[in-house]
Design an enzyme around this catalytic site. Structure first.
Site, PDB file in Angstrom:
ATOM      1  N   ASN A   1      36.033  42.616  51.648  1.00 53.80           N
ATOM      2  CA  ASN A   1      35.834  43.402  52.326  1.00 53.80           C
ATOM      3  C   ASN A   1      35.882  44.572  53.082  1.00 53.80           C
ATOM      4  O   ASN A   1      35.760  44.189  53.988  1.00 53.80           O
ATOM      5  CB  ASN A   1      34.286  43.014  51.930  1.00 53.80           C
ATOM      6  CG  ASN A   1      33.052  44.379  51.293  1.00 53.80           C
ATOM      7  OD1 ASN A   1      33.558  45.573  51.352  1.00 53.80           O
ATOM      8  ND2 ASN A   1      31.524  44.338  51.201  1.00 53.80           N
TER       9      ASN A   1
ATOM     10  N   ASN B   1      31.337  51.215  48.977  1.00 57.40           N
ATOM     11  CA  ASN B   1      31.607  51.010  47.628  1.00 57.40           C
ATOM     12  C   ASN B   1      30.893  50.237  46.881  1.00 57.40           C
ATOM     13  O   ASN B   1      30.744  50.417  45.003  1.00 57.40           O
ATOM     14  CB  ASN B   1      32.721  51.521  47.111  1.00 57.40           C
ATOM     15  CG  ASN B   1      34.067  50.183  47.695  1.00 57.40           C
ATOM     16  OD1 ASN B   1      33.072  48.824  48.124  1.00 57.40           O
ATOM     17  ND2 ASN B   1      34.961  50.820  47.661  1.00 57.40           N
ATOM     18  N   ASP B   2      30.398  48.710  47.640  1.00 53.74           N
ATOM     19  CA  ASP B   2      29.836  47.681  47.224  1.00 53.74           C
ATOM     20  C   ASP B   2      28.926  47.745  45.446  1.00 53.74           C
ATOM     21  O   ASP B   2      28.903  46.723  44.919  1.00 53.74           O
ATOM     22  CB  ASP B   2      28.989  47.153  48.298  1.00 53.74           C
ATOM     23  CG  ASP B   2      29.703  46.268  49.908  1.00 53.74           C
ATOM     24  OD1 ASP B   2      30.705  46.682  49.438  1.00 53.74           O
ATOM     25  OD2 ASP B   2      29.205  45.789  50.340  1.00 53.74           O
TER      26      ASP B   2
ATOM     27  N   GLY C   1      31.551  42.613  46.885  1.00 56.78           N
ATOM     28  CA  GLY C   1      31.910  43.322  47.402  1.00 56.78           C
ATOM     29  C   GLY C   1      33.128  43.441  47.515  1.00 56.78           C
ATOM     30  O   GLY C   1      34.158  44.444  47.920  1.00 56.78           O
TER      31      GLY C   1
ATOM     32  N   ASP D   1      37.302  44.110  47.605  1.00 61.29           N
ATOM     33  CA  ASP D   1      37.750  45.506  47.098  1.00 61.29           C
ATOM     34  C   ASP D   1      39.572  46.039  46.941  1.00 61.29           C
ATOM     35  O   ASP D   1      39.854  44.920  48.337  1.00 61.29           O
ATOM     36  CB  ASP D   1      37.032  46.741  47.248  1.00 61.29           C
ATOM     37  CG  ASP D   1      36.378  46.762  48.930  1.00 61.29           C
ATOM     38  OD1 ASP D   1      37.358  46.291  49.403  1.00 61.29           O
ATOM     39  OD2 ASP D   1      35.265  47.414  49.581  1.00 61.29           O
TER      40      ASP D   1
ATOM     41  N   ASP E   1      47.152  38.256  29.732  1.00 59.39           N
ATOM     42  CA  ASP E   1      45.710  37.706  30.006  1.00 59.39           C
ATOM     43  C   ASP E   1      46.507  36.873  28.481  1.00 59.39           C
ATOM     44  O   ASP E   1      46.068  38.022  27.717  1.00 59.39           O
ATOM     45  CB  ASP E   1      44.482  37.638  29.958  1.00 59.39           C
ATOM     46  CG  ASP E   1      43.459  37.064  30.319  1.00 59.39           C
ATOM     47  OD1 ASP E   1      43.497  36.275  31.235  1.00 59.39           O
ATOM     48  OD2 ASP E   1      42.716  37.040  28.869  1.00 59.39           O
TER      49      ASP E   1
ATOM     50  N   GLU F   1      50.093  34.402  29.539  1.00 65.41           N
ATOM     51  CA  GLU F   1      49.744  32.747  29.496  1.00 65.41           C
ATOM     52  C   GLU F   1      49.676  32.271  28.362  1.00 65.41           C
ATOM     53  O   GLU F   1      49.034  32.799  27.397  1.00 65.41           O
ATOM     54  CB  GLU F   1      48.356  33.408  30.093  1.00 65.41           C
ATOM     55  CG  GLU F   1      47.149  32.244  30.487  1.00 65.41           C
ATOM     56  CD  GLU F   1      45.545  32.761  30.813  1.00 65.41           C
ATOM     57  OE1 GLU F   1      44.925  31.737  30.956  1.00 65.41           O
ATOM     58  OE2 GLU F   1      45.129  33.846  29.755  1.00 65.41           O
TER      59      GLU F   1
END
Length: 621
Positions: free
Chosen positions: A134, A139-140, A160, A162, A333, A362
């Site tokens: 974090n 910006n949490d 949190g 980032d 993905d 994947e």
């Protein structure tokens, strides 16, 4: 009568008025092979307008209206003579004011050939950004979004981490010896809960503000490049989050799969996960449809890539991100779940624009036949050409774990690894296949190996020597585990110690780490930094010898460099007879143990001090 006339005028004005809320892609570039650009334009009643463009080198070829009045798709042709600049797109309603939108064409920052993807010379560090570090507590929490809290005690809440936290610790990633960084998605997931992982995107063009801004994402890309670290972006073509902006006003009745059931609030159809239906010559149509069209979960609508506008949208979005960030690769993905013909088109479109790029898909399969099917160059009986450079080696990962866990029948166990690697004949290019000890969707390797430190070191050391492109998950280097709840996704994605202010333990500084954790971290660091400059490991010839008496040897060689790894499952010291390995041409040579720096003479026999991985090189300096 006068009042009625005024009311009618107001109604007509309201109906004929239009507005623009978004245009996607938000900008484009000149100089692509594909000269057609399709813009998605969204806004109230925009579908009732007539658009026009006047700009040298750009022509409006076709306008597509949708079933919703609030969309238009515009086909633009950008000629080779087009210059960078901003031009206006005018949208004229039947009555009322013309709406204009300024659109920008940019100059590309570097030639297509300079977008070099990851390969077997790289070692990739995979992180879950919410759980890594974090760097910006401001910006949490974002009160404009649906999930309005962070709670580090809840494994499925946001914690949190980032983009700033990643930037702040690029030195650590670099010094550990990693040359590529793969972050799980950083795009916005404005969902009610449980979307910290990033795979339920609600806007394909917006960075999640809890991770940071687009400018910070660009900064991460630039600072990574300065350190020689390639940035790999995690893309999702199969599904979105149910809170995606278009889910409240879908453009077509076939934009998502089983759309009618979603709109009528009926029970949904979920994927049957029968991935073999992509290759199975006997597969029923109902099984094929159940695989590709079914939803993962009720909060992730399944996209219909057979809709040509959806297909174009996804391709252009991915190219936009490559160009915007200067990416060094894409990880796609759930690769087998979208329409497979589209996936070939998607990968082909990207590789056409960026011939030196890399894409890994994947395919969670333990069958090498299925893994190999998706790789470019595969000799598939059905003629399918994926255009995909790389896929993921779940099969070899499982062989390594199974082999090292067999305590009583160690000889049989090591043979599993030997025979597993022998399956490489099925792959068009084994070196491009991605190998890993664990990832964000499976138990930590330390947990898989019953918290056996020696076996964990053996697993990591071996896969880093293979003719593969290796990926390590954050925390593997310090023996992070999920033993309390094996396989629990929230626990697998535990916070990286030291990434939060006042953490009592820090993997970045070593403070509070146990002796075993520090030794594992140093072990990984030494091998990665040797591997970084080892041409023999990157592209050299591979030769291995069938295990005997609990010992397995694999060698890599190129020019004057030879690297040998020996896996020993014997608990007691062993004298290894070297006569059997004469074809390596090492007799009389002096080799150095990469980990201990001890020099040994390769003569009649070699003493192995006990169970573990022993790595030797002919490079003494």
């Amino acid at each position: 009568m006068k009042q009625v006339t005024i009311c009618l005028f107001l109604i007509v004005s309201f109906i004929s008025s239009a507005q623009i809320d978004r245009v996607e892609p938000p900008n484009w570039w000149i100089g692509f092979h594909e000269q057609e650009l399709q813009l998605l334009v969204y806004g109230e009643n925009i579908g009732k307008t007539t658009p026009s463009i006047s700009y040298d080198g750009v022509s409006l070829k076709k306008v597509h209206k949708t079933e919703s009045p609030n969309y238009l798709f515009l086909d633009l042709l950008i000629s080779k003579n087009a210059k960078p600049g901003t031009f206006k797109i005018a949208f004229k309603p039947l009555k009322g004011k013309v709406v204009t939108y300024k659109y920008e064409l940019r100059q590309r920052q570097k030639p297509a050939e300079d977008y070099v993807g990851f390969d077997s010379s790289d070692a990739i560090y995979l992180i879950t950004p919410d759980r890594f570090a974090n760097g910006d507590v401001s910006n949490d929490i974002n009160k404009s979004l649906l999930e309005k809290k962070i709670d580090r005690k809840d494994d499925y809440a946001r914690h949190g981490g980032d983009i700033r936290g990643i930037i702040d610790h690029l030195n650590y990633i670099d010094e550990m010896g990693f040359t590529a960084l793969w972050s799980s998605p950083l795009l916005i997931n404005d969902m009610n809960s449980g979307s910290y992982h990033g795979y339920a995107m609600t806007d394909f063009y917006k960075v999640d503000p809890r991770f940071g801004s687009l400018e910070e994402y660009k900064e991460l890309a630039e600072k990574s490049r300065e350190k020689g670290i390639k940035l790999i972006m995690d893309m999702v073509a199969n599904h979105v989050g149910v809170e995606h902006w278009w889910m409240k006003d879908l453009p077509f009745s076939d934009w998502i799969n089983f759309q009618e059931r979603f709109e009528n609030k009926e029970s949904l159809v979920y994927s049957n996960h029968q991935r073999t239906s992509n290759q199975d010559r006997y597969a029923s149509e109902v099984d094929k449809k159940g695989m590709t069209d079914g939803w993962f979960v009720e909060t992730m609508p399944d996209l219909n890539q057979r809709n040509p506008f959806m297909a174009k949208y996804l391709i252009q979005n991915n190219i936009w991100w490559i160009e915007t960030l200067g990416l060094g690769g894409i990880r796609q993905d759930t690769y087998p779940y979208p329409d497979k013909e589209f996936m070939s088109e998607w990968a082909g479109a990207i590789m056409k624009e960026y011939p030196n790029f890399s894409i890994v898909g994947e395919e969670w399969s333990y069958n090498p036949l299925l893994i190999g099917y998706w790789q470019e160059g595969a000799n598939n009986r059905d003629g399918y050409d994926s255009n995909l450079t790389s896929t993921m080696d779940f099969a070899m990962q499982a062989n390594i774990v199974s082999a090292l866990k067999e305590e009583e029948q160690w000889a049989t166990g090591l043979v599993k690894i030997y025979k597993g690697l022998a399956n490489d004949f099925i792959y068009a290019c084994p070196e491009d296949i991605m190998i890993f000890p664990d990832n964000h969707d499976m138990s930590r390797i330390f947990t898989q190996l019953n918290e056996n430190v020696v076996h964990t070191k053996m697993a990591v050391a071996y896969l880093l020597m293979l003719p593969r492109t290796p990926q390590l998950y954050y925390g593997t280097e310090i023996l992070m585990d999920d033993t309390a709840k094996p396989g629990d996704h929230g626990l697998i994605r535990t916070d990286f110690p030291g990434g939060w202010k006042n953490d009592p333990v820090s993997a970045f500084t070593g403070e509070g780490l146990s002796k075993e954790q520090k030794e594992m971290q140093q072990f990984v660091k030494i091998i990665l930094n040797y591997r970084k400059d080892s041409k023999a490991i990157h592209t050299g010839k591979t030769i291995h010898f069938a295990p005997e008496n609990g010992i397995y040897l694999l060698a890599r060689e190129l020019d004057n460099e030879k690297v040998v790894i020996i896996l020993n499952k014997n608990a007691e010291p062993v004298q290894l007879d070297l006569e059997r390995f004469a074809e390596l041409g090492l007799e009389g040579s002096t080799l150095k143990n990469i980990i201990s720096n001890e020099e040994v003479n390769w003569e009649d026999s070699l003493e192995l001090s006990g169970e573990g991985a022993f790595i030797y090189t002919t490079k003494l300096n």
